[in-house]
Design a protein around this motif. Structure first.
Motif, PDB file in Angstrom:
ATOM      1  N   HIS A  44       0.841  -1.192   0.000  1.00  0.00           N
ATOM      2  CA  HIS A  44       0.000   0.000   0.000  1.00  0.00           C
ATOM      3  C   HIS A  44       0.881   1.248   0.000  1.00  0.00           C
ATOM      4  O   HIS A  44       1.556   1.552   0.984  1.00  0.00           O
ATOM      5  CB  HIS A  44      -0.893  -0.052   1.255  1.00  0.00           C
ATOM      6  N   HIS A  50       3.683   0.784   3.025  1.00  0.00           N
ATOM      7  CA  HIS A  50       3.661  -0.307   4.003  1.00  0.00           C
ATOM      8  C   HIS A  50       2.974  -1.515   3.378  1.00  0.00           C
ATOM      9  O   HIS A  50       2.467  -1.438   2.262  1.00  0.00           O
ATOM     10  CB  HIS A  50       2.927   0.124   5.284  1.00  0.00           C
ATOM     11  N   ASP A  52       0.029  -4.429   4.194  1.00  0.00           N
ATOM     12  CA  ASP A  52      -1.074  -4.775   5.082  1.00  0.00           C
ATOM     13  C   ASP A  52      -1.248  -6.291   5.072  1.00  0.00           C
ATOM     14  O   ASP A  52      -1.677  -6.873   4.067  1.00  0.00           O
ATOM     15  CB  ASP A  52      -2.366  -4.090   4.633  1.00  0.00           C
TER      16      ASP A  52
HETATM   17 MN    MN Z   1      -2.763   0.212   4.506  1.00  0.00          MN
END
Ligand code: MN
Length: 190
Positions: A44, A50, A52
């Motif tokens: 993301h 990052h 997820d």
């Molecule tokens: Mn996210």
């Protein structure tokens, strides 16, 4: 019990190949150590990049934001910040969340597949206990990891650690790590 969903997750691969064929030696029968559940890791590109990690637990996707991504070397660990549950249908979401919306940015389905607990307990119980030992059977992530909650649950952003365990499987190199496992696209192409 093996859920039909496991098969449908596999069938999401664009080339139609099953994903379990090269899992490696001796991961055991899918039913031997526990029921299969779905997992997804979405990469993301939000304000901060990052990953997820989302595990299907009790009918939702329990979710952790892992800034550095999952560790691949036994003994390595990564911070995993608990974030909001997501509906199961979100596991296949790939696209752009428009500016001004929660999580604005590009989302890629970086890995997906099934997981099972390595201990004889339910995922919900393990989640509530704050220690989840699990085996991922994705296309990039194959093997054993543990999530350990680092503090009592907070209203938001409870910190966990994601640890890579020794598992005797062949190293799961993140081949094609910058491409989607469902579309083959890069961030730029999404
Ligand atoms: Mn996210």
């Amino acid at each position: 019990m093996i859920r039909a969903r496991s098969q449908s997750a596999r069938s999401l691969r664009p080339d139609g190949k099953p994903t379990a064929e090269s899992v490696g030696p001796d991961t055991g029968s899918p039913t031997a150590a526990g029921e299969l559940h779905r997992f997804v890791i979405q990469k993301h590109a939000a304000r901060r990049l990052h990953y997820d990690l989302r595990l299907e637990i009790d009918g939702v996707l329990k979710s952790w934001a892992v800034p550095k991504g999952p560790p691949f070397v036994a003994g390595q660990k990564a911070l995993a910040i608990e974030v909001e549950d997501h509906p199961l249908a979100y596991a296949s979401f790939e696209g752009v969340i428009p500016a001004g919306h929660y999580g604005a940015g590009t989302v890629m389905v970086w890995d997906q597949g099934d997981y099972q607990l390595t201990a004889d307990q339910s995922p919900g119980h393990a989640w509530r206990a704050g220690k989840i030992h699990f085996l991922l059977r994705g296309e990039k992530c194959r093997g054993a990891w543990t999530l350990v909650r680092m503090s009592p649950r907070q209203a938001k952003h409870t910190p966990w650690l994601l640890l890579k365990n020794r598992d005797g499987l062949q190293p799961a190199l993140p081949a094609g790590e910058d491409r989607s496992v469902i579309s083959g696209r890069t961030f730029g192409e999404i």
